[in-house]
Design an enzyme around this catalytic site. Structure first.
Site, PDB file in Angstrom:
ATOM      1  N   LYS A 170       0.876  -1.276  -0.056  1.00 35.21           N
ATOM      2  CA  LYS A 170      -0.061   0.025   0.060  1.00 35.21           C
ATOM      3  C   LYS A 170       0.863   1.322   0.017  1.00 35.21           C
ATOM      4  O   LYS A 170       1.999   1.322   0.290  1.00 35.21           O
ATOM      5  CB  LYS A 170      -0.739  -0.023   1.320  1.00 35.21           C
ATOM      6  CG  LYS A 170      -2.074  -1.203   1.198  1.00 35.21           C
ATOM      7  CD  LYS A 170      -3.043  -1.023   2.300  1.00 35.21           C
ATOM      8  CE  LYS A 170      -4.071  -2.216   2.113  1.00 35.21           C
ATOM      9  NZ  LYS A 170      -4.955  -2.349   3.392  1.00 35.21           N
ATOM     10  N   TYR A 185     -12.279  -2.317  -3.727  1.00 34.56           N
ATOM     11  CA  TYR A 185     -12.605  -2.730  -2.455  1.00 34.56           C
ATOM     12  C   TYR A 185     -14.122  -2.482  -2.350  1.00 34.56           C
ATOM     13  O   TYR A 185     -14.753  -2.153  -1.277  1.00 34.56           O
ATOM     14  CB  TYR A 185     -12.214  -1.656  -1.410  1.00 34.56           C
ATOM     15  CG  TYR A 185     -10.669  -2.175  -0.981  1.00 34.56           C
ATOM     16  CD1 TYR A 185     -10.604  -3.244  -0.175  1.00 34.56           C
ATOM     17  CD2 TYR A 185      -9.288  -1.220  -1.346  1.00 34.56           C
ATOM     18  CE1 TYR A 185      -9.174  -3.793   0.353  1.00 34.56           C
ATOM     19  CE2 TYR A 185      -8.300  -1.690  -0.808  1.00 34.56           C
ATOM     20  CZ  TYR A 185      -8.139  -2.863   0.071  1.00 34.56           C
ATOM     21  OH  TYR A 185      -6.837  -3.192   0.547  1.00 34.56           O
ATOM     22  N   PHE A 203     -15.809   2.736   7.075  1.00 33.09           N
ATOM     23  CA  PHE A 203     -14.387   3.227   6.655  1.00 33.09           C
ATOM     24  C   PHE A 203     -14.197   3.315   5.260  1.00 33.09           C
ATOM     25  O   PHE A 203     -12.803   3.646   4.582  1.00 33.09           O
ATOM     26  CB  PHE A 203     -13.385   2.021   7.269  1.00 33.09           C
ATOM     27  CG  PHE A 203     -13.872   0.757   7.077  1.00 33.09           C
ATOM     28  CD1 PHE A 203     -13.207   0.128   5.832  1.00 33.09           C
ATOM     29  CD2 PHE A 203     -14.498  -0.167   7.937  1.00 33.09           C
ATOM     30  CE1 PHE A 203     -13.233  -1.111   5.463  1.00 33.09           C
ATOM     31  CE2 PHE A 203     -14.607  -1.622   7.585  1.00 33.09           C
ATOM     32  CZ  PHE A 203     -14.069  -1.957   6.470  1.00 33.09           C
ATOM     33  N   ARG A 231      -1.783 -14.334   4.175  1.00 34.96           N
ATOM     34  CA  ARG A 231      -2.316 -13.602   5.518  1.00 34.96           C
ATOM     35  C   ARG A 231      -1.402 -13.789   6.801  1.00 34.96           C
ATOM     36  O   ARG A 231      -1.578 -12.810   7.600  1.00 34.96           O
ATOM     37  CB  ARG A 231      -3.641 -14.328   5.424  1.00 34.96           C
ATOM     38  CG  ARG A 231      -4.686 -14.040   4.303  1.00 34.96           C
ATOM     39  CD  ARG A 231      -5.191 -12.722   4.150  1.00 34.96           C
ATOM     40  NE  ARG A 231      -5.836 -12.131   5.306  1.00 34.96           N
ATOM     41  CZ  ARG A 231      -6.687 -11.183   5.296  1.00 34.96           C
ATOM     42  NH1 ARG A 231      -6.668 -10.210   4.056  1.00 34.96           N
ATOM     43  NH2 ARG A 231      -7.220 -10.781   6.544  1.00 34.96           N
ATOM     44  N   THR A 275      -5.066  -6.969  10.731  1.00 32.20           N
ATOM     45  CA  THR A 275      -5.641  -5.864   9.863  1.00 32.20           C
ATOM     46  C   THR A 275      -4.960  -4.662  10.955  1.00 32.20           C
ATOM     47  O   THR A 275      -4.607  -3.446  10.200  1.00 32.20           O
ATOM     48  CB  THR A 275      -7.117  -5.717   9.848  1.00 32.20           C
ATOM     49  OG1 THR A 275      -7.846  -6.851   9.280  1.00 32.20           O
ATOM     50  CG2 THR A 275      -7.659  -4.625   9.089  1.00 32.20           C
ATOM     51  N   ARG A 323       2.800  -6.327   9.034  1.00 34.83           N
ATOM     52  CA  ARG A 323       1.953  -5.193   9.661  1.00 34.83           C
ATOM     53  C   ARG A 323       2.545  -4.544  11.094  1.00 34.83           C
ATOM     54  O   ARG A 323       2.570  -3.491  11.204  1.00 34.83           O
ATOM     55  CB  ARG A 323       0.382  -5.358   9.830  1.00 34.83           C
ATOM     56  CG  ARG A 323      -0.281  -5.110   8.341  1.00 34.83           C
ATOM     57  CD  ARG A 323      -1.685  -5.870   8.180  1.00 34.83           C
ATOM     58  NE  ARG A 323      -2.386  -5.298   7.139  1.00 34.83           N
ATOM     59  CZ  ARG A 323      -3.452  -6.170   6.659  1.00 34.83           C
ATOM     60  NH1 ARG A 323      -4.011  -7.095   7.385  1.00 34.83           N
ATOM     61  NH2 ARG A 323      -4.054  -5.714   5.592  1.00 34.83           N
ATOM     62  N   ASN A 336      -1.933   0.416   6.617  1.00 35.33           N
ATOM     63  CA  ASN A 336      -1.452  -0.972   7.318  1.00 35.33           C
ATOM     64  C   ASN A 336      -0.855  -1.629   6.279  1.00 35.33           C
ATOM     65  O   ASN A 336      -0.613  -2.953   6.321  1.00 35.33           O
ATOM     66  CB  ASN A 336      -2.640  -1.702   7.721  1.00 35.33           C
ATOM     67  CG  ASN A 336      -3.761  -1.901   6.791  1.00 35.33           C
ATOM     68  OD1 ASN A 336      -3.635  -1.727   5.606  1.00 35.33           O
ATOM     69  ND2 ASN A 336      -4.733  -2.766   7.133  1.00 35.33           N
ATOM     70  N   HIS A 360      -2.087  -5.374   1.442  1.00 34.59           N
ATOM     71  CA  HIS A 360      -3.391  -5.999   1.316  1.00 34.59           C
ATOM     72  C   HIS A 360      -3.160  -7.600   0.773  1.00 34.59           C
ATOM     73  O   HIS A 360      -2.200  -7.590  -0.038  1.00 34.59           O
ATOM     74  CB  HIS A 360      -4.166  -5.171   0.112  1.00 34.59           C
ATOM     75  CG  HIS A 360      -5.498  -6.295  -0.555  1.00 34.59           C
ATOM     76  ND1 HIS A 360      -6.314  -6.465   0.228  1.00 34.59           N
ATOM     77  CD2 HIS A 360      -5.272  -7.188  -1.611  1.00 34.59           C
ATOM     78  CE1 HIS A 360      -7.220  -7.419  -0.391  1.00 34.59           C
ATOM     79  NE2 HIS A 360      -6.622  -7.727  -1.602  1.00 34.59           N
ATOM     80  N   GLU A 388      -9.374 -11.077  -7.908  1.00 38.31           N
ATOM     81  CA  GLU A 388      -8.464 -10.094  -7.604  1.00 38.31           C
ATOM     82  C   GLU A 388      -7.421 -10.017  -8.398  1.00 38.31           C
ATOM     83  O   GLU A 388      -6.844  -8.922  -9.099  1.00 38.31           O
ATOM     84  CB  GLU A 388      -7.949  -9.929  -6.213  1.00 38.31           C
ATOM     85  CG  GLU A 388      -9.077  -9.554  -5.196  1.00 38.31           C
ATOM     86  CD  GLU A 388      -8.864  -9.355  -3.725  1.00 38.31           C
ATOM     87  OE1 GLU A 388      -7.513  -9.666  -3.380  1.00 38.31           O
ATOM     88  OE2 GLU A 388      -9.625  -8.937  -2.926  1.00 38.31           O
TER      89      GLU A 388
HETATM   90  P1  RTP Z   1      -6.975  -6.025   3.139  1.00 41.17           P
HETATM   91  O1  RTP Z   1      -8.356  -6.226   2.440  1.00 41.17           O
HETATM   92  O2  RTP Z   1      -6.493  -4.603   2.814  1.00 41.17           O
HETATM   93  O3  RTP Z   1      -6.110  -7.010   2.881  1.00 41.17           O
HETATM   94  O4  RTP Z   1      -7.306  -5.831   4.811  1.00 41.17           O
HETATM   95  P2  RTP Z   1      -7.860  -7.088   5.604  1.00 41.17           P
HETATM   96  O5  RTP Z   1      -8.359  -7.959   4.817  1.00 41.17           O
HETATM   97  O6  RTP Z   1      -7.220  -7.364   6.657  1.00 41.17           O
HETATM   98  O7  RTP Z   1      -9.107  -6.338   6.303  1.00 41.17           O
HETATM   99  P3  RTP Z   1     -10.563  -5.781   5.613  1.00 41.17           P
HETATM  100  O8  RTP Z   1     -11.734  -6.230   6.662  1.00 41.17           O
HETATM  101  O9  RTP Z   1     -10.806  -6.508   4.184  1.00 41.17           O
HETATM  102  O10 RTP Z   1     -10.718  -4.170   5.429  1.00 41.17           O
HETATM  103  C1  RTP Z   1     -10.005  -3.605   4.292  1.00 41.17           C
HETATM  104  C2  RTP Z   1      -9.325  -2.533   4.955  1.00 41.17           C
HETATM  105  O11 RTP Z   1     -10.071  -1.501   5.307  1.00 41.17           O
HETATM  106  C3  RTP Z   1      -9.478  -0.731   6.425  1.00 41.17           C
HETATM  107  N1  RTP Z   1     -10.170  -0.856   7.808  1.00 41.17           N
HETATM  108  N2  RTP Z   1     -10.650  -0.186   8.691  1.00 41.17           N
HETATM  109  N3  RTP Z   1     -11.645   1.375  10.894  1.00 41.17           N
HETATM  110  C4  RTP Z   1     -11.986   0.072  10.733  1.00 41.17           C
HETATM  111  O12 RTP Z   1     -12.602  -0.533  11.635  1.00 41.17           O
HETATM  112  C5  RTP Z   1     -11.455  -0.742   9.658  1.00 41.17           C
HETATM  113  N4  RTP Z   1     -11.679  -1.990   9.345  1.00 41.17           N
HETATM  114  C6  RTP Z   1     -10.882  -2.151   7.917  1.00 41.17           C
HETATM  115  C7  RTP Z   1      -8.040  -1.560   6.822  1.00 41.17           C
HETATM  116  O13 RTP Z   1      -7.248  -0.645   6.117  1.00 41.17           O
HETATM  117  C8  RTP Z   1      -8.225  -2.694   5.943  1.00 41.17           C
HETATM  118  O14 RTP Z   1      -6.918  -3.282   5.456  1.00 41.17           O
HETATM  119 MG    MG Z   2      -9.777  -7.764   3.070  1.00 40.78          MG
END
Ligand code: RTP
Ligand code: MG
Length: 141
Positions: free
Chosen positions: A11, A51, A59, A87, A93, A104, A114, A117, A128
């Site tokens: 990112k 996304y 968010f 992962r 996250t 991370r 963070n 992705h 994707e």
């Molecule tokens: P990513 O898709 O980027 O790999 O991240 P992830 O699976 O660990 O988390 P995901 O639930 O898919 O959320 C995508 C991105 O949104 C932001 N986020 N903010 N403020 C919040 O509660 C919140 N939750 C998610 C994070 O930047 C996350 O990487």
């Molecule tokens: Mg995700």
């Protein structure tokens, strides 16, 4: 375990920190091969589409603004159990909750910025990879 492919993005925060090589080393040291890669500065439309699953989340707007705030490095990783392995390497996250030694924990500053992705399941990985590498050329070795 089966050989899988997964989509990874370094990112804008991690690209700005100049740690692309350090993150690539994590992938390679874990046995994942980088079989395609390209740098891009995503448009708002691309980030919103990518996304899209989070469209209704509070968010979403911040996530999209962050993802278009600078260039990203996009890659396809291949290897045994690549989706879960990536992962694991990424960590939780929220970097405050990420295990020590994860990408991370070591390179991310906040839940928004963070660092990486990674696809979260076989279906999302396939979608994707196709999103960013349509008609992907694979270089085997
Ligand atoms: P990513 O898709 O980027 O790999 O991240 P992830 O699976 O660990 O988390 P995901 O639930 O898919 O959320 C995508 C991105 O949104 C932001 N986020 N903010 N403020 C919040 O509660 C919140 N939750 C998610 C994070 O930047 C996350 O990487
Ligand atoms: Mg995700």
């Amino acid at each position: 375990m089966a050989i899988e492919r997964t989509l990874s993005i370094i990112k804008p925060d991690a690209v700005a920190k100049n740690v692309i090589g350090k993150i690539y080393d994590r992938f390679e040291s874990a046995g994942l091969k980088i079989i395609a890669s390209r740098m891009a500065h995503l448009s708002q439309n691309e980030a919103e589409q990518f996304y899209g699953v989070h469209k209704a989340r509070p968010f979403f707007k911040d996530l999209v603004s962050f993802m278009i705030s600078g260039p990203v490095m996009i890659q396809v990783l291949e290897g045994e159990g690549a989706i879960a392995k990536n992962r694991d390497l990424m960590g939780a996250t929220d970097p405050k909750k990420a295990d020590k030694g994860t990408i991370r924990a070591d390179f991310a500053d906040s839940i928004d910025a963070n660092a990486v992705h990674g696809s979260d399941a076989p279906e999302t990985a396939a979608a994707e990879v196709a999103f960013f590498f349509p008609g992907m050329q694979v270089f085997t070795r």
